[in-house]
Design a protein around this motif. Structure first.
Motif, short mmCIF file in Angstrom:
data_model
loop_
_atom_site.label_atom_id
_atom_site.label_comp_id
_atom_site.label_asym_id
_atom_site.label_seq_id
_atom_site.Cartn_x
_atom_site.Cartn_y
_atom_site.Cartn_z
N LEU A 168 -42.23 -3.85 97.70
CA LEU A 168 -43.28 -4.03 96.69
C LEU A 168 -42.91 -5.03 95.61
N THR A 169 -41.73 -5.60 95.72
CA THR A 169 -41.31 -6.69 94.84
C THR A 169 -40.29 -7.51 95.60
N VAL A 170 -39.78 -8.57 94.98
CA VAL A 170 -38.80 -9.44 95.64
C VAL A 170 -37.52 -9.45 94.83
N LEU A 171 -36.45 -9.87 95.49
CA LEU A 171 -35.13 -9.90 94.85
C LEU A 171 -35.14 -10.70 93.56
N ALA A 172 -35.79 -11.87 93.56
CA ALA A 172 -35.81 -12.73 92.37
C ALA A 172 -36.41 -12.00 91.17
N ASN A 173 -37.47 -11.24 91.39
CA ASN A 173 -38.10 -10.51 90.28
C ASN A 173 -37.20 -9.39 89.78
N ALA A 174 -36.50 -8.73 90.71
CA ALA A 174 -35.57 -7.67 90.31
C ALA A 174 -34.44 -8.25 89.47
N LYS A 175 -33.90 -9.38 89.88
CA LYS A 175 -32.81 -10.00 89.14
C LYS A 175 -33.27 -10.48 87.75
N GLN A 176 -34.48 -10.99 87.70
CA GLN A 176 -35.02 -11.43 86.41
C GLN A 176 -35.17 -10.24 85.47
N TRP A 177 -35.71 -9.10 85.98
CA TRP A 177 -35.90 -7.92 85.15
C TRP A 177 -34.56 -7.36 84.66
N LEU A 178 -33.54 -7.44 85.53
CA LEU A 178 -32.21 -6.92 85.18
C LEU A 178 -31.36 -7.93 84.42
N ASN A 179 -31.87 -9.14 84.28
CA ASN A 179 -31.12 -10.22 83.63
C ASN A 179 -29.80 -10.49 84.37
N VAL A 180 -29.88 -10.52 85.69
CA VAL A 180 -28.72 -10.80 86.54
C VAL A 180 -28.86 -12.22 87.07
N SER A 181 -27.86 -13.05 86.83
CA SER A 181 -27.94 -14.45 87.25
C SER A 181 -26.99 -14.78 88.39
N THR A 182 -26.03 -13.91 88.70
CA THR A 182 -25.09 -14.18 89.80
C THR A 182 -25.64 -13.63 91.11
N THR A 183 -24.98 -13.98 92.20
CA THR A 183 -25.37 -13.48 93.52
C THR A 183 -24.48 -12.33 93.98
N ASN A 184 -23.59 -11.88 93.11
CA ASN A 184 -22.60 -10.86 93.49
C ASN A 184 -23.23 -9.58 94.01
N ASP A 185 -24.35 -9.17 93.41
CA ASP A 185 -24.97 -7.89 93.77
C ASP A 185 -26.25 -8.07 94.58
N ASP A 186 -26.44 -9.23 95.18
CA ASP A 186 -27.69 -9.49 95.90
C ASP A 186 -27.93 -8.48 97.03
N ALA A 187 -26.88 -8.15 97.78
CA ALA A 187 -27.05 -7.20 98.89
C ALA A 187 -27.44 -5.82 98.35
N LEU A 188 -26.78 -5.39 97.28
CA LEU A 188 -27.10 -4.10 96.66
C LEU A 188 -28.53 -4.09 96.13
N LEU A 189 -28.90 -5.15 95.43
CA LEU A 189 -30.24 -5.21 94.84
C LEU A 189 -31.32 -5.30 95.92
N THR A 190 -31.04 -6.00 97.00
CA THR A 190 -31.99 -6.06 98.11
C THR A 190 -32.22 -4.67 98.68
N ARG A 191 -31.14 -3.89 98.81
CA ARG A 191 -31.28 -2.52 99.30
C ARG A 191 -32.06 -1.66 98.31
N LEU A 192 -31.81 -1.85 97.02
CA LEU A 192 -32.53 -1.08 96.00
C LEU A 192 -34.02 -1.43 95.97
N VAL A 193 -34.35 -2.71 96.21
CA VAL A 193 -35.76 -3.11 96.28
C VAL A 193 -36.46 -2.32 97.38
N SER A 194 -35.85 -2.26 98.56
CA SER A 194 -36.45 -1.54 99.69
C SER A 194 -36.49 -0.04 99.44
N ALA A 195 -35.41 0.51 98.88
CA ALA A 195 -35.36 1.95 98.63
C ALA A 195 -36.38 2.37 97.58
N ALA A 196 -36.50 1.61 96.49
CA ALA A 196 -37.46 1.95 95.45
C ALA A 196 -38.89 1.79 95.96
N SER A 197 -39.13 0.77 96.78
CA SER A 197 -40.46 0.56 97.35
C SER A 197 -40.85 1.72 98.26
#
Length: 198
Positions: free
Chosen positions: A6-35
């Protein structure tokens, strides 16, 4: 973006103020889990999808659709009798809006259902009404996406204090949220919660 997100990784990173790619895999999983959590809570699919529904008639000229908002109806069959769409909303056939399908006039031959008016969804035979239609949102409503982002933020920050209700930081006690979702998120989602059609 995985199917059902229901959202995309870029929007999640913007909301969290995350600029690195270190947690991209974790955040991608959280996007799917929260959706998935949101859609399970709502008891519905948000994205536009095709449905074939077999229903028992209501006995009236109106039948509620199980999925909404309805954007197109491709066919209506009542006990093997195809019903055509009304060409203008006045002549015999069916029309629909985002939640209901309606019969107008002599929508089908009265002889097909003895004792039933030809502008009613007959209660017999059970499950005798088949509707093929499309329902859902072409894009995720912004308030639902915001609710998903807030759930992602909650779970992302929970990593730092898993299972802790509170802790002392420099003499001050900090409490952590321990519920399934914040009240504000629940209030937003309740506006979209699926109601079983009658």
């Amino acid at each position: 973006m995985a199917e059902g997100d229901l959202t995309v990784l870029a929007n999640a990173k913007q909301w969290l103020n995350v600029s690195t790619t270190n947690d991209d895999a974790l955040l991608t999983r959280l996007v799917s889990a929260a959706s998935q959590f949101v859609q399970t809570y709502l008891n519905r699919t948000i994205a536009s999808a095709a449905y074939v529904e077999n229903r028992t008639g209501s006995g009236s000229d109106t039948l509620a659709l199980a999925n909404y908002p309805c954007t197109a109806v491709s066919s209506l069959i009542i006990a093997t009798v195809p019903v055509s769409p009304s060409p203008d909303g006045l002549q015999a056939g069916y029309v629909f809006d985002d939640r209901f399908i309606y019969l107008i006039g002599n929508a089908y031959a009265a002889s097909a259902f003895p004792g039933t008016a030809p502008n009613r969804f007959p209660k017999w035979p059970p499950q005798g009404v088949q509707i093929s239609y499309t329902a859902g949102f072409a894009t995720t409503p912004l308030d639902i996406e915001q609710a998903v982002l807030e759930l992602i933020a909650l779970k992302y920050s929970d990593r730092q204090h898993m299972g802790q209700v509170s802790k002392s930081i420099q003499g001050e006690v900090v409490s952590f949220f321990m519920g399934d979702m914040p009240k504000g998120v629940q209030t937003i989602l309740n506006n979209y919660k699926k109601v079983i059609p009658v």
